[in-house]
Design an enzyme around this catalytic site. Structure first.
Site, PDB file in Angstrom:
ATOM      1  N   GLU A   1      49.642  44.606  40.726  1.00  0.00           N
ATOM      2  CA  GLU A   1      49.258  44.059  40.495  1.00  0.00           C
ATOM      3  C   GLU A   1      47.807  45.036  39.507  1.00  0.00           C
ATOM      4  O   GLU A   1      47.417  46.124  39.422  1.00  0.00           O
ATOM      5  CB  GLU A   1      47.708  44.643  41.558  1.00  0.00           C
ATOM      6  CG  GLU A   1      47.918  43.087  42.922  1.00  0.00           C
ATOM      7  CD  GLU A   1      47.088  42.907  44.002  1.00  0.00           C
ATOM      8  OE1 GLU A   1      46.410  43.787  44.356  1.00  0.00           O
ATOM      9  OE2 GLU A   1      47.092  42.028  44.689  1.00  0.00           O
TER      10      GLU A   1
ATOM     11  N   GLU B   1      52.737  38.248  47.556  1.00  0.00           N
ATOM     12  CA  GLU B   1      52.151  38.405  48.363  1.00  0.00           C
ATOM     13  C   GLU B   1      51.140  36.545  48.462  1.00  0.00           C
ATOM     14  O   GLU B   1      50.775  36.472  47.499  1.00  0.00           O
ATOM     15  CB  GLU B   1      51.373  38.795  47.863  1.00  0.00           C
ATOM     16  CG  GLU B   1      51.665  40.777  48.080  1.00  0.00           C
ATOM     17  CD  GLU B   1      50.629  41.596  47.746  1.00  0.00           C
ATOM     18  OE1 GLU B   1      49.601  41.782  47.870  1.00  0.00           O
ATOM     19  OE2 GLU B   1      51.126  43.076  46.954  1.00  0.00           O
TER      20      GLU B   1
HETATM   21  C1  BG6 Z   1      47.015  43.477  47.253  1.00  0.00           C
HETATM   22  C2  BG6 Z   1      48.002  44.700  47.432  1.00  0.00           C
HETATM   23  O1  BG6 Z   1      46.122  43.638  46.727  1.00  0.00           O
HETATM   24  O2  BG6 Z   1      46.718  42.584  48.484  1.00  0.00           O
HETATM   25  C3  BG6 Z   1      48.320  45.195  49.156  1.00  0.00           C
HETATM   26  O3  BG6 Z   1      48.487  44.605  46.806  1.00  0.00           O
HETATM   27  C4  BG6 Z   1      46.768  44.565  49.779  1.00  0.00           C
HETATM   28  O4  BG6 Z   1      49.083  46.615  48.429  1.00  0.00           O
HETATM   29  C5  BG6 Z   1      47.240  43.399  50.142  1.00  0.00           C
HETATM   30  O5  BG6 Z   1      47.156  45.553  51.377  1.00  0.00           O
HETATM   31  C6  BG6 Z   1      46.059  42.674  51.661  1.00  0.00           C
HETATM   32  O6  BG6 Z   1      44.238  43.423  50.685  1.00  0.00           O
HETATM   33  P1  BG6 Z   1      44.156  44.299  51.760  1.00  0.00           P
HETATM   34  O7  BG6 Z   1      43.360  45.268  51.618  1.00  0.00           O
HETATM   35  O8  BG6 Z   1      43.567  43.138  53.192  1.00  0.00           O
HETATM   36  O9  BG6 Z   1      44.875  45.162  52.977  1.00  0.00           O
END
Ligand code: BG6
Length: 489
Positions: free
Chosen positions: A191, A388
């Site tokens: 990101e 993701e």
């Molecule tokens: C993304 C990141 O922004 O979102 C991850 O790359 C992160 O590291 C994921 O865990 C989900 O966000 P969160 O805050 O719910 O863990």
């Protein structure tokens, strides 16, 4: 006539984690401290204007002096450093074809700028990649995922310091040389656009390092350094590992105009450009004109060194990858101020009345994924990779140890369906790794209660619990999805 799209035969199904949220063992194997190691568990209100961590050097030193009285969830993760063999067995049981992990830079170079790499750290990732190979799981490896050796923040202010470009290139060269026969797919920065919102978490920027030019200028200076470092890594990867594929990675956000008012539509384009800036440089090789204009209008001068432009031009990424959790809404400034805001993945946004949201307020929008995939593909004509996607939710363990998580299955099913549609639209999609296939520490809040996994980890926000792994209903669902190559949803 109906048209039925299909996933390609070699589609890479899997899951993704990050070292700083999973490994733990922060002081084992010669690892140095990372920026993520001073982040404490904070109870986050479900509102937009929560404070992002942005410490000064003195505050960091104070945290370290008083560390015995504090709890830092990311120092402990879910103990993956010690449990990776058993955890990978569970991923294999689900049929994973790929697994995205990140390397903790400070395991390899504990201070970020050491003369020599730390052999114990290198050996750990050898063992991890060997274990994946043993199970026929293709590693997808991120070089920098929200952790920078803490020393580089204290010494150079984080990525605003030009010194980090060379430190990173040395780190990249070291791991490429070491793992060239084990890892084919690489991502440079997780990101990379997150620095605009969370400059400490994603780039180690500390408050003292913001110069007279101001915070916005510092954030774009960081962007330049990371873009150059990423291009250098692409160059090294292609030289050291001719068959390797290197990708860029952004927060994949799609913005809808709040209304058909032309100024709202234009604002959506402006917001979209904040993401496209990064992928434009990495996939097309030069700063887009809309950014040059933005810099001029905001009195920002990016400090470049001779050769930077050529490095960017000559080292394009092989694929474009992104995270996708939600969509956003854009509005011209007068109306934006009056509108209800919602929390999001690093980015916050205006509320979209047509969408439901997760318990953390992230707006759920599978169709947005199809649209965004088309937008990225039409813009770059390069293979895409969704690295993701998932929903953070509260899970309940029943007395018999089962966990019923239909909300997670529904969320993922909706997104997989839309990926399939996008493939039918002509998008070349390499694979899909869901976020946190096993519960890990949350990035934005450091909670454990916010769970993404198919596998439950018995551990609470303060690290208490047996750490036992339990299969949720979604575990069996995802196994079936992979087995049927996305036919049975
Ligand atoms: C993304 C990141 O922004 O979102 C991850 O790359 C992160 O590291 C994921 O865990 C989900 O966000 P969160 O805050 O719910 O863990």
């Amino acid at each position: 006539m109906t048209f039925t799209p299909k996933f390609p035969k070699d589609f890479l199904w899997g899951g993704a984690i990050a070292a700083n949220q999973a490994e733990g063992a922060y002081n084992e194997g010669g690892r140095g401290l990372a920026t993520s190691d001073i982040l404490e568990y904070v109870v986050m209100e479900k509102r937009v204007d929560h404070k992002r961590p942005f410490p000064s050097a003195d505050e960091i030193r104070h945290i370290l002096e008083t560390e015995n009285t504090r709890y830092f969830p990311r120092r402990h993760g879910i103990n993956f450093y010690h449990t990776f063999k058993e955890d990978i067995k569970l991923f294999k049981e689900m049929g994973f074809k790929t697994f995205r992990v990140s390397i903790a830079w400070s395991r390899i170079f504990p201070n970020g700028n050491d003369e020599l790499p730390n052999e114990e750290g290198l050996q750990f990732y050898d063992d991890l990649f060997d274990e994946l190979k043993k199970h026929d799981i293709e590693p997808l490896v991120t070089l920098s995922h929200f952790e920078t050796p803490l020393n580089l923040s204290l010494q150079y202010g984080g990525w605003v310091g030009r010194e980090l470009v060379d430190c990173f290139a040395r780190y990249a060269e070291t791991v490429f040389t070491r793992y060239k026969d084990k890892v084919k797919y690489w991502i440079t920065f997780n990101e990379i656009n997150a620095s605009l919102m969370t400059p400490y978490v994603s780039s180690g920027l500390i408050r003292d390092a913001v110069g007279e030019e101001g915070l916005l200028a510092a954030k774009y200076q960081i962007a330049h350094h990371q873009l150059v470092a990423s291009a250098k890594a692409v160059e090294l990867a292609h030289r050291i590992m001719p068959g390797a594929k290197v990708g860029c990675m952004v927060i994949g956000m799609i913005y809808y105009p709040q209304s058909a008012h032309p100024d709202d539509v234009y604002q959506a384009l402006v917001d979209q450009h904040k993401t496209f800036f990064y992928t434009d440089v990495q996939a097309r090789g030069e700063y887009p004109t809309y950014m040059k204009r933005f810099f001029a209008e905001n009195n920002i001068t990016i400090k470049m060194e001779p050769g930077d432009k050529e490095i960017l031009k000559n080292n394009l990424v092989d694929f474009v990858s992104f995270s996708y959790y939600m969509s956003g809404v854009s509005a011209r400034s007068e109306s934006a101020e009056e509108t209800e805001k919602v929390m999001g993945n690093v980015l916050s946004s205006i509320k979209n009345e047509f969408l439901d949201a997760s318990d953390w307020g992230w707006q759920i929008d599978p169709v947005g994924l199809r649209t965004l995939l088309n937008m990225f593909y039409e813009r770059y004509r390069k293979p895409l990779f969704i690295v993701e996607n998932g929903i953070g939710a509260y899970d309940k363990v029943e007395e018999d140890g089962s966990i019923h998580d239909p909300y997670r299955i529904n969320y993922l099913r909706g997104h997989v369906e839309q990926m399939k549609e996008a493939i039918g639209d002509g998008v070349e999609l390499l694979g899909y790794t869901t976020w946190g296939p096993i519960d890990i520490v949350s990035s934005s809040t450091s909670e454990m209660a916010k769970r993404y996994g198919f596998i439950y980890v018995d551990q609470d926000d303060m690290g208490n619990g047996t750490k036992k792994r339990l299969k949720k209903d979604s575990f069996y669902w995802y196994k079936k999805v992979i087995e049927s190559n996305g036919e049975e949803l």
